[in-house]
Design a protein around this motif. Structure first.
Motif, short mmCIF file in Angstrom:
data_model
loop_
_atom_site.label_atom_id
_atom_site.label_comp_id
_atom_site.label_asym_id
_atom_site.label_seq_id
_atom_site.Cartn_x
_atom_site.Cartn_y
_atom_site.Cartn_z
N LEU A 83 0.82 -1.21 0.00
CA LEU A 83 0.00 0.00 0.00
C LEU A 83 0.86 1.26 0.00
O LEU A 83 0.50 2.26 -0.63
CB LEU A 83 -0.95 -0.02 1.20
N LEU A 84 1.98 1.23 0.70
CA LEU A 84 2.89 2.39 0.67
C LEU A 84 3.46 2.60 -0.73
O LEU A 84 3.59 3.73 -1.20
CB LEU A 84 4.00 2.22 1.69
N ASP A 85 3.79 1.49 -1.40
CA ASP A 85 4.28 1.60 -2.78
C ASP A 85 3.20 2.17 -3.70
O ASP A 85 3.48 3.02 -4.55
CB ASP A 85 4.73 0.22 -3.30
N GLU A 86 1.96 1.71 -3.53
CA GLU A 86 0.85 2.22 -4.35
C GLU A 86 0.62 3.70 -4.08
O GLU A 86 0.38 4.48 -4.99
CB GLU A 86 -0.42 1.42 -4.05
N LYS A 87 0.73 4.09 -2.80
CA LYS A 87 0.57 5.51 -2.45
C LYS A 87 1.65 6.35 -3.11
O LYS A 87 1.37 7.44 -3.65
CB LYS A 87 0.63 5.68 -0.93
N ALA A 88 2.87 5.86 -3.09
CA ALA A 88 3.97 6.60 -3.72
C ALA A 88 3.74 6.72 -5.23
O ALA A 88 4.01 7.77 -5.82
CB ALA A 88 5.30 5.90 -3.44
N ARG A 89 3.22 5.66 -5.86
CA ARG A 89 2.94 5.74 -7.30
C ARG A 89 1.82 6.74 -7.59
O ARG A 89 1.86 7.47 -8.58
CB ARG A 89 2.55 4.37 -7.84
#
Length: 154
Positions: A83-89
């Motif tokens: 989810l953190l990776d998706e937020k960063a994207r």
């Protein structure tokens, strides 16, 4: 010794009938009996087994619960990382624009969008399967209406 009138077997029999034979026979009888010390030892061992069985079962159960919780914690950490990776994207404007163009078919001003339809033929409409593709309450209400009017069921 040649003057002995008893044979070797007779001598052994005479020796065995003395006090040593009684001790030997008494010792052989006691070997099969359960002594007080052995009974006490067996009682102590059984008591320890019974006393430790429940705590050992609890310990094993708790260890498996701890392992399950650790596995769930690791899965939650992996999900948080995804989810953190998706937020960063999603914070990247170029990524958001590409997703809007791909999924929502957005266009920039001045661009011409085309939608390609499958050229396999005319659109096929699903057949009406009667009561199977309608909600249950619709079928129930239709049944009540038909019973009131006396019309045949569909």
């Amino acid at each position: 010794m040649p003057g002995d009138r008893f044979s070797t077997a007779a001598r052994l029999k005479a020796l065995m009938s003395g006090p040593k034979a009684r001790v030997y026979r008494a010792g052989s009888r006691r070997r099969g009996r359960l002594t007080g010390r052995a009974a006490l030892l067996a009682l102590v061992v059984c008591s320890l087994v019974v006393a430790l069985a429940y705590p050992m079962r609890q310990w094993v159960t708790q260890r498996s619960d701890i392992a399950d919780q650790r596995r769930k914690t690791e899965q939650a950490r992996e999900q948080v990382q995804r989810l953190l990776d998706e937020k960063a994207r999603l914070e990247d404007p170029a990524y958001v624009e590409s997703q809007a163009r791909e999924h929502l078919h957005y266009l920039r001003p001045g661009e011409t969008g085309y939608s390609v339809v499958d050229g396999s033929g005319a659109a096929k409409r699903p057949k009406d399967q009667g009561a199977a593709d309608r909600p249950w309450y619709s079928n129930l209400w239709d049944g009540v209406d038909q019973a009131d009017t006396g019309a045949p069921a569909r």
